[in-house]
Design an enzyme around this catalytic site. Structure first.
Site, PDB file in Angstrom:
ATOM      1  N   LYS A 126      43.065  20.638  51.000  1.00 28.71           N
ATOM      2  CA  LYS A 126      42.609  21.894  51.077  1.00 28.71           C
ATOM      3  C   LYS A 126      42.710  22.299  52.510  1.00 28.71           C
ATOM      4  CE  LYS A 126      40.290  25.005  48.875  1.00 28.71           C
ATOM      5  NZ  LYS A 126      39.872  25.261  47.410  1.00 28.71           N
ATOM      6  N   ASP A 166      42.812  30.769  47.461  1.00 29.22           N
ATOM      7  CA  ASP A 166      41.571  30.357  47.476  1.00 29.22           C
ATOM      8  C   ASP A 166      40.730  31.691  47.793  1.00 29.22           C
ATOM      9  OD1 ASP A 166      39.464  28.067  46.901  1.00 29.22           O
ATOM     10  OD2 ASP A 166      38.513  29.200  48.913  1.00 29.22           O
TER      11      ASP A 166
HETATM   12  P1  NDP Z   1      38.509  35.878  46.094  1.00 29.94           P
HETATM   13  O1  NDP Z   1      38.562  35.928  47.727  1.00 29.94           O
HETATM   14  O2  NDP Z   1      39.178  36.388  45.103  1.00 29.94           O
HETATM   15  O3  NDP Z   1      36.863  36.487  45.725  1.00 29.94           O
HETATM   16  C1  NDP Z   1      35.968  35.809  46.567  1.00 29.94           C
HETATM   17  C2  NDP Z   1      34.590  36.755  46.112  1.00 29.94           C
HETATM   18  O4  NDP Z   1      33.473  35.903  46.529  1.00 29.94           O
HETATM   19  C3  NDP Z   1      34.390  38.106  46.773  1.00 29.94           C
HETATM   20  O5  NDP Z   1      33.700  38.842  45.713  1.00 29.94           O
HETATM   21  C4  NDP Z   1      33.703  37.819  47.910  1.00 29.94           C
HETATM   22  O6  NDP Z   1      33.008  39.010  48.291  1.00 29.94           O
HETATM   23  C5  NDP Z   1      32.784  36.598  47.323  1.00 29.94           C
HETATM   24  N1  NDP Z   1      32.117  36.051  48.737  1.00 29.94           N
HETATM   25  C6  NDP Z   1      33.044  35.307  49.537  1.00 29.94           C
HETATM   26  N2  NDP Z   1      32.325  34.565  50.347  1.00 29.94           N
HETATM   27  C7  NDP Z   1      30.913  35.034  49.987  1.00 29.94           C
HETATM   28  C8  NDP Z   1      29.625  34.672  50.724  1.00 29.94           C
HETATM   29  N3  NDP Z   1      29.779  33.992  51.807  1.00 29.94           N
HETATM   30  N4  NDP Z   1      28.537  35.264  50.175  1.00 29.94           N
HETATM   31  C9  NDP Z   1      28.735  35.939  49.005  1.00 29.94           C
HETATM   32  N5  NDP Z   1      29.748  36.346  48.351  1.00 29.94           N
HETATM   33  C10 NDP Z   1      30.938  35.874  49.063  1.00 29.94           C
HETATM   34  O7  NDP Z   1      38.326  34.264  45.857  1.00 29.94           O
HETATM   35  P2  NDP Z   1      38.226  33.339  44.474  1.00 29.94           P
HETATM   36  O8  NDP Z   1      37.743  34.236  43.382  1.00 29.94           O
HETATM   37  O9  NDP Z   1      39.491  32.888  44.563  1.00 29.94           O
HETATM   38  O10 NDP Z   1      37.345  32.137  44.761  1.00 29.94           O
HETATM   39  C11 NDP Z   1      35.991  32.201  44.550  1.00 29.94           C
HETATM   40  C12 NDP Z   1      35.364  30.813  44.338  1.00 29.94           C
HETATM   41  O11 NDP Z   1      35.968  30.078  43.279  1.00 29.94           O
HETATM   42  C13 NDP Z   1      35.527  30.150  45.742  1.00 29.94           C
HETATM   43  O12 NDP Z   1      34.469  29.017  45.729  1.00 29.94           O
HETATM   44  C14 NDP Z   1      36.957  29.186  45.286  1.00 29.94           C
HETATM   45  O13 NDP Z   1      36.731  28.085  45.946  1.00 29.94           O
HETATM   46  C15 NDP Z   1      36.658  29.004  43.883  1.00 29.94           C
HETATM   47  N6  NDP Z   1      37.788  28.464  43.179  1.00 29.94           N
HETATM   48  C16 NDP Z   1      38.735  29.412  43.252  1.00 29.94           C
HETATM   49  C17 NDP Z   1      40.043  29.225  42.348  1.00 29.94           C
HETATM   50  C18 NDP Z   1      41.372  29.999  42.423  1.00 29.94           C
HETATM   51  O14 NDP Z   1      42.211  29.704  41.380  1.00 29.94           O
HETATM   52  N7  NDP Z   1      41.278  31.259  43.000  1.00 29.94           N
HETATM   53  C19 NDP Z   1      40.388  27.772  41.913  1.00 29.94           C
HETATM   54  C20 NDP Z   1      39.048  27.105  41.666  1.00 29.94           C
HETATM   55  C21 NDP Z   1      38.049  27.476  42.560  1.00 29.94           C
HETATM   56  P3  NDP Z   1      33.435  39.656  49.802  1.00 29.94           P
HETATM   57  O15 NDP Z   1      34.523  40.558  49.113  1.00 29.94           O
HETATM   58  O16 NDP Z   1      32.398  40.384  50.282  1.00 29.94           O
HETATM   59  O17 NDP Z   1      34.002  38.821  50.647  1.00 29.94           O
END
Ligand code: NDP
Length: 446
Positions: A126, A166
């Site tokens: 990571k 991510d």
């Molecule tokens: P994105 O950047 O596309 O979206 C992240 C989302 O989570 C946004 O809505 C963001 O809000 C919110 N967020 C981030 N940090 C916080 C926080 N501290 N408190 C509240 N909301 C928060 O990321 P992904 O959708 O790609 O990833 C989301 C999760 O899924 C993560 O845990 C990631 O590790 C996991 N994941 C992702 C994969 C992928 O293929 N993308 C694969 C496997 C797991 P804001 O816009 O306000 O920051």
């Protein structure tokens, strides 16, 4: 000598001070894997768990770039190469101000088990930086990505380490990083996944994590003779994983009613339509855009500074970030009748929440099983790059379904209790552990 959980955790905490998320991730695995190790002493003899809790290496570097005003900015970049026993290191890159070594170690550790579960030859890693993409111009993001890759290129490669996206890293950022890698090395290779279709990307990669989390939910429900159809779903997050999870719930005849971001959550009592989800996807493409704007467009309610777990639902999909669903949130979900939780994010439920779900004997899928569809599809992107071919959408959709079904089967095999209840945490941890541990056993003491 038998391994003891509390001695093992004391050892982990002492050598990784202050890295609370990492302690939490290791504890969750150790709790279920130690009894398995004690029943199979061959793993204890060669200290497999101790070795798996220590990354192969951690690279940390300065990322310097100039903002649009010409001011020089300094960030810290990382790559944690955790374990490459069963394949090249593989795992996403996160750009978020909360990124630090402990967070990336927890994510890299989890990734090792998750990648093993997919059945594909991928190790765990990571990376990321404490860079905040919110409010940055496209040019600033490009310059940051280029500067980040100007160091990272030394440590990655199609057979060495293959990062992906991510939080804060989507197709645009992957494009900038791939362009810089290609420019520096003069090598066109599958060094990143989540690429654009024009330059080696795979169909279905953007959808895979969210869709996969819903396939896994469906597998759990089928196992107890139920369907998603007609069920109300509470989803957190509004990024890649959340929007695709909500979309697949809708495809299955369910009713997704919430999405969120770090500012608060929206509740649409009528449920999201495809048009509404498409609007959110487009809106959130601008890094820093707020989910609150949904209400002016489609109505519903916005709850500032709150998470959505108080909204009554049948199923919950936490898809934002780590530790976003705590013990009290779990109690509220249970009180309101929630029957299943499938994690789209990594470690979104804390240990108290997980214990509450287990005590209530509801269906609970840990992210390393339920969100493995994303890295599974990345594995298929790697094999398409190696073979220099493109698979069709239908073919990949079936492949994703099979990956998720196989992970579900592995969890049932290793996590079923005498009364038929499936402990998916135990099942995922033991199945993921066994493959990596057996490879390490074959390598001897290295
Ligand atoms: P994105 O950047 O596309 O979206 C992240 C989302 O989570 C946004 O809505 C963001 O809000 C919110 N967020 C981030 N940090 C916080 C926080 N501290 N408190 C509240 N909301 C928060 O990321 P992904 O959708 O790609 O990833 C989301 C999760 O899924 C993560 O845990 C990631 O590790 C996991 N994941 C992702 C994969 C992928 O293929 N993308 C694969 C496997 C797991 P804001 O816009 O306000 O920051």
């Amino acid at each position: 000598m038998a391994v003891n959980l509390s001695d093992f955790m004391d050892w982990v905490v002492a050598r990784n001070p202050g890295e609370t998320e990492f302690h939490q991730a290791v504890h969750e695995v150790a709790e279920t894997v130690i009894p398995f190790i004690n029943a199979n002493p061959v793993y204890e003899k060669i200290k497999v768990l101790e070795r798996m809790a220590e990354p192969d290496r951690i690279i940390s570097f300065r990322v310097t770039w100039a903002d649009d005003n010409g001011e020089v900015q300094v960030n810290r970049g990382y790559r944690v190469q955790f374990n490459n026993s069963i394949g090249p290191y593989k795992g996403g890159i996160r750009f978020h101000p909360s990124v630090n070594q402990g967070v990336l170690k927890f994510l890299g550790f989890e990734q090792t088990f998750k990648n093993s579960l997919t059945g594909l030859p991928m190790g765990g890693g990571k990376g990321g930086a404490d860079f905040d993409p919110k409010g940055k111009s496209q040019h600033e993001i490009m310059r940051f990505c280029q500067s980040f890759m100007t160091e990272l290129y030394r440590h990655v490669g199609a057979n060495i380490d293959v990062p992906a996206g991510d939080i804060g890293v989507g197709g645009r950022e992957i494009g900038y990083m791939f362009g810089q890698f290609k420019r520096i090395t003069n090598s066109f290779e599958g060094v990143l996944t989540g690429k654009g279709l024009e330059y080696g990307g795979s169909l279905m990669r953007p959808e895979a994590t969210g869709y996969g989390a819903v396939y896994f939910l469906e597998d759990m429900l089928h196992h107890i003779g139920q369907e998603i159809e007609g069920k109300t779903a509470v989803v957190s997050g509004s990024g890649n994983v959340a929007t695709h999870a909500a979309e697949k719930i809708l495809h299955r005849g369910g009713k997704p009613v919430t999405l969120s971001d770090s500012g608060g959550f929206i509740f649409d009592p009528d449920g999201f339509t495809q048009e509404k989800i498409d609007w959110v996807k487009e809106h959130k493409k601008q890094r820093g855009a707020r989910i609150s704007a949904y209400v002016a467009e489609f109505g519903g309610e916005y709850h500032e500074g709150k998470t959505p777990w108080g909204v009554p639902c049948d199923v919950a999909l936490p898809c934002a970030t780590q530790n976003e669903l705590l013990g009290d949130d779990a109690k509220t979900l249970l009180k309101n009748g929630c029957k299943a939780v499938s994690e789209g994010a990594n470690m979104p439920c804390d240990m108290k929440a997980i214990a509450a779900f287990h005590d209530a004997r509801i269906l609970y899928a840990p992210g390393k099983a339920s969100n493995a569809g994303g890295v599974g599809m990345s594995g298929l992107e790697m094999s398409q790059n190696s073979a220099r071919l493109h698979r069709t959408e239908e073919d990949l959709r079936l492949a994703l379904r099979k990956i998720m079904d196989d992970i579900h089967d592995a969890c049932v095999r290793h996590g079923s209790e005498p009364d038929g209840y499936v402990d998916y945490v135990k099942g995922a941890n033991i199945a993921g552990f066994k493959k990596v541990a057996d490879a390490m056993l074959a390598f001897g003491v290295v």
